[in-house]
Motif scaffolding. Structure first.
Motif, PDB file in Angstrom:
ATOM      1  N   LEU A  35       0.829  -1.206   0.000  1.00  0.00           N
ATOM      2  CA  LEU A  35       0.000   0.000   0.000  1.00  0.00           C
ATOM      3  C   LEU A  35       0.867   1.261   0.000  1.00  0.00           C
ATOM      4  O   LEU A  35       0.623   2.202  -0.768  1.00  0.00           O
ATOM      5  CB  LEU A  35      -0.925   0.012   1.212  1.00  0.00           C
ATOM      6  CG  LEU A  35      -2.126  -0.935   1.201  1.00  0.00           C
ATOM      7  CD1 LEU A  35      -2.875  -0.839   2.522  1.00  0.00           C
ATOM      8  CD2 LEU A  35      -3.056  -0.615   0.041  1.00  0.00           C
ATOM      9  N   VAL A  36       1.883   1.290   0.872  1.00  0.00           N
ATOM     10  CA  VAL A  36       2.744   2.472   0.951  1.00  0.00           C
ATOM     11  C   VAL A  36       3.535   2.649  -0.338  1.00  0.00           C
ATOM     12  O   VAL A  36       3.672   3.775  -0.842  1.00  0.00           O
ATOM     13  CB  VAL A  36       3.685   2.376   2.164  1.00  0.00           C
ATOM     14  CG1 VAL A  36       4.681   3.536   2.154  1.00  0.00           C
ATOM     15  CG2 VAL A  36       2.896   2.396   3.467  1.00  0.00           C
ATOM     16  N   VAL A  58       1.803  11.838   5.222  1.00  0.00           N
ATOM     17  CA  VAL A  58       0.478  11.255   5.466  1.00  0.00           C
ATOM     18  C   VAL A  58       0.536  10.046   6.395  1.00  0.00           C
ATOM     19  O   VAL A  58       0.013  10.079   7.514  1.00  0.00           O
ATOM     20  CB  VAL A  58      -0.201  10.873   4.132  1.00  0.00           C
ATOM     21  CG1 VAL A  58      -1.519  10.141   4.382  1.00  0.00           C
ATOM     22  CG2 VAL A  58      -0.460  12.128   3.304  1.00  0.00           C
ATOM     23  N   THR A  59       1.164   8.953   5.957  1.00  0.00           N
ATOM     24  CA  THR A  59       1.082   7.698   6.716  1.00  0.00           C
ATOM     25  C   THR A  59       1.703   7.785   8.109  1.00  0.00           C
ATOM     26  O   THR A  59       1.042   7.484   9.106  1.00  0.00           O
ATOM     27  CB  THR A  59       1.708   6.552   5.905  1.00  0.00           C
ATOM     28  OG1 THR A  59       1.014   6.420   4.664  1.00  0.00           O
ATOM     29  CG2 THR A  59       1.596   5.237   6.671  1.00  0.00           C
ATOM     30  N   PRO A  60       2.975   8.191   8.246  1.00  0.00           N
ATOM     31  CA  PRO A  60       3.550   8.242   9.603  1.00  0.00           C
ATOM     32  C   PRO A  60       2.893   9.288  10.493  1.00  0.00           C
ATOM     33  O   PRO A  60       2.888   9.145  11.709  1.00  0.00           O
ATOM     34  CB  PRO A  60       5.025   8.594   9.340  1.00  0.00           C
ATOM     35  CG  PRO A  60       5.256   8.352   7.895  1.00  0.00           C
ATOM     36  CD  PRO A  60       3.955   8.616   7.231  1.00  0.00           C
ATOM     37  N   PHE A  98      -4.583   7.923  14.577  1.00  0.00           N
ATOM     38  CA  PHE A  98      -5.490   6.775  14.511  1.00  0.00           C
ATOM     39  C   PHE A  98      -5.267   5.832  15.697  1.00  0.00           C
ATOM     40  O   PHE A  98      -6.225   5.268  16.240  1.00  0.00           O
ATOM     41  CB  PHE A  98      -5.295   6.014  13.201  1.00  0.00           C
ATOM     42  CG  PHE A  98      -5.913   6.671  12.009  1.00  0.00           C
ATOM     43  CD1 PHE A  98      -7.227   7.104  12.043  1.00  0.00           C
ATOM     44  CD2 PHE A  98      -5.186   6.863  10.848  1.00  0.00           C
ATOM     45  CE1 PHE A  98      -7.805   7.723  10.940  1.00  0.00           C
ATOM     46  CE2 PHE A  98      -5.752   7.477   9.742  1.00  0.00           C
ATOM     47  CZ  PHE A  98      -7.067   7.904   9.792  1.00  0.00           C
ATOM     48  N   ALA A  99      -4.000   5.647  16.098  1.00  0.00           N
ATOM     49  CA  ALA A  99      -3.717   4.765  17.237  1.00  0.00           C
ATOM     50  C   ALA A  99      -4.380   5.296  18.499  1.00  0.00           C
ATOM     51  O   ALA A  99      -4.970   4.538  19.274  1.00  0.00           O
ATOM     52  CB  ALA A  99      -2.203   4.639  17.436  1.00  0.00           C
ATOM     53  N   ALA A 135      -3.057   2.604   4.944  1.00  0.00           N
ATOM     54  CA  ALA A 135      -1.838   2.058   5.549  1.00  0.00           C
ATOM     55  C   ALA A 135      -1.653   2.596   6.963  1.00  0.00           C
ATOM     56  O   ALA A 135      -1.217   1.867   7.867  1.00  0.00           O
ATOM     57  CB  ALA A 135      -0.626   2.401   4.684  1.00  0.00           C
ATOM     58  N   ALA A 136      -1.984   3.863   7.190  1.00  0.00           N
ATOM     59  CA  ALA A 136      -1.865   4.447   8.526  1.00  0.00           C
ATOM     60  C   ALA A 136      -2.808   3.759   9.512  1.00  0.00           C
ATOM     61  O   ALA A 136      -2.440   3.506  10.670  1.00  0.00           O
ATOM     62  CB  ALA A 136      -2.162   5.945   8.472  1.00  0.00           C
TER      63      ALA A 136
END
Length: 303
Positions: free
Chosen positions: A92-93, A108-110, A116-117, A169-170
């Motif tokens: 995905l990444v 975005v992801t990191p 989200f966590a 992915a995130a």
């Protein structure tokens, strides 16, 4: 059996310092990974090649860890870990990086992962983050918006589908951080199981469908990607991130990863002489401030 390094220590300051150091190492590797991945997927190697190198080499390097007898529950947990932060996550990444840019992927992801966590931990596990940590999440999200908007004005309109892959992915990465600490596995066991399951499932498909472009790539590029994907990402980064989560907790460990776009910007300044403008600088400062707030230990926590 966990080693003496995995046992809890009586003092509270030292484990948190070690946790920040482990998470910092992961941040440095992740920042470089996005750039290295972007370099190859826009040239000779494809997403499938990088995934095969990452988990195939990682499975071989970490195989001795799995020779020790693990309970069936550990293997089941490892399969779930691989689904959330193994080959599917890397694919995905990589596609997100290919369809956008390394800078946007880093933004975005990191950056969204710790948000989200925290929200998933709050909604599913009733782990209320508190006002300070919520303020940190808000600052991280604001910094992310600033980076994406700044990148959009400079690099053109982003691919919405590519951004969607990075957001998904995130979410997967955040879910992994929440269940990792409750699994009872050591950081290196978790890393070994992720590489094992990803290699067992993905590599036969990769070979069977003839997805390889390795024969068309220069030997130097394959060597660089083998080292970065197979050694740094699948072993060093996995273990260091898992260790950081074990020492800091899921929310604080995840918050540290929001520093990836900051590290990527610093690398660009040093090696590419790319100085961020005022808007980018403000966005980076918001992310750093948000991480400092979100990574604060709760008062009742004694680690």
């Amino acid at each position: 059996m966990p080693s003496h390094r995995d046992l809890p220590r009586p003092e509270s300051g030292s484990p948190r310092l070690r946790g920040f150091l482990w998470a910092g190492l992961a941040v440095a590797i992740f920042a470089g990974w996005l750039v290295v991945t972007r370099f190859s997927v826009t040239r000779t190697l494809n997403v499938w090649d990088l995934t095969a190198l990452r988990y195939g080499i990682g499975a071989i390097l970490l195989a001795p860890v799995l020779l020790r007898r693990l309970p069936p529950r550990a293997w089941r947990n490892g399969f779930v870990f691989a689904a959330l932060w193994g080959a599917p996550f890397a694919i995905l990444v990589a596609f997100g990086v290919q369809m956008t840019t390394a800078g946007r992927a880093a933004a975005v992801t990191p950056t969204l992962m710790p948000v989200f966590a925290g929200l998933l931990g709050w909604g599913l596990l009733r782990e209320q983050p508190g006002r300070i940590r919520l303020a940190g999440y808000g600052a991280i999200a604001a910094g992310l918006c600033g980076l994406v908007l700044t990148a959009g004005s400079a690099q053109g309109s982003p691919s919405l589908f590519g951004l969607g892959l990075l957001v998904l992915a995130a979410v997967m990465w955040a879910s992994y951080t929440l269940i990792l600490r409750r699994s009872g596995l050591t950081p290196i066991q978790s890393a070994a199981l992720i590489c094992f399951w990803s290699a067992v499932i993905f590599v036969p498909v990769y070979i069977g469908l003839g997805l390889s472009h390795l024969r068309h790539a220069p030997a130097a590029e394959i060597a660089i990607q083998s080292f970065y994907q197979g050694v740094l990402m699948s072993t060093v980064a996995l273990i260091s991130f898992n260790r950081g989560v074990a020492l800091l907790g899921a929310s604080a460990g995840a918050a540290m990863i929001a520093l990836v776009p900051v590290a990527a910007s610093l690398l660009a300044i040093v090696f590419l002489r790319e100085i961020p403008d005022m808007a980018e600088g403000i966005s980076i400062a918001l992310i750093v401030g948000g991480v400092l707030l979100a990574a604060r230990a709760p008062r009742q926590q004694a680690r």
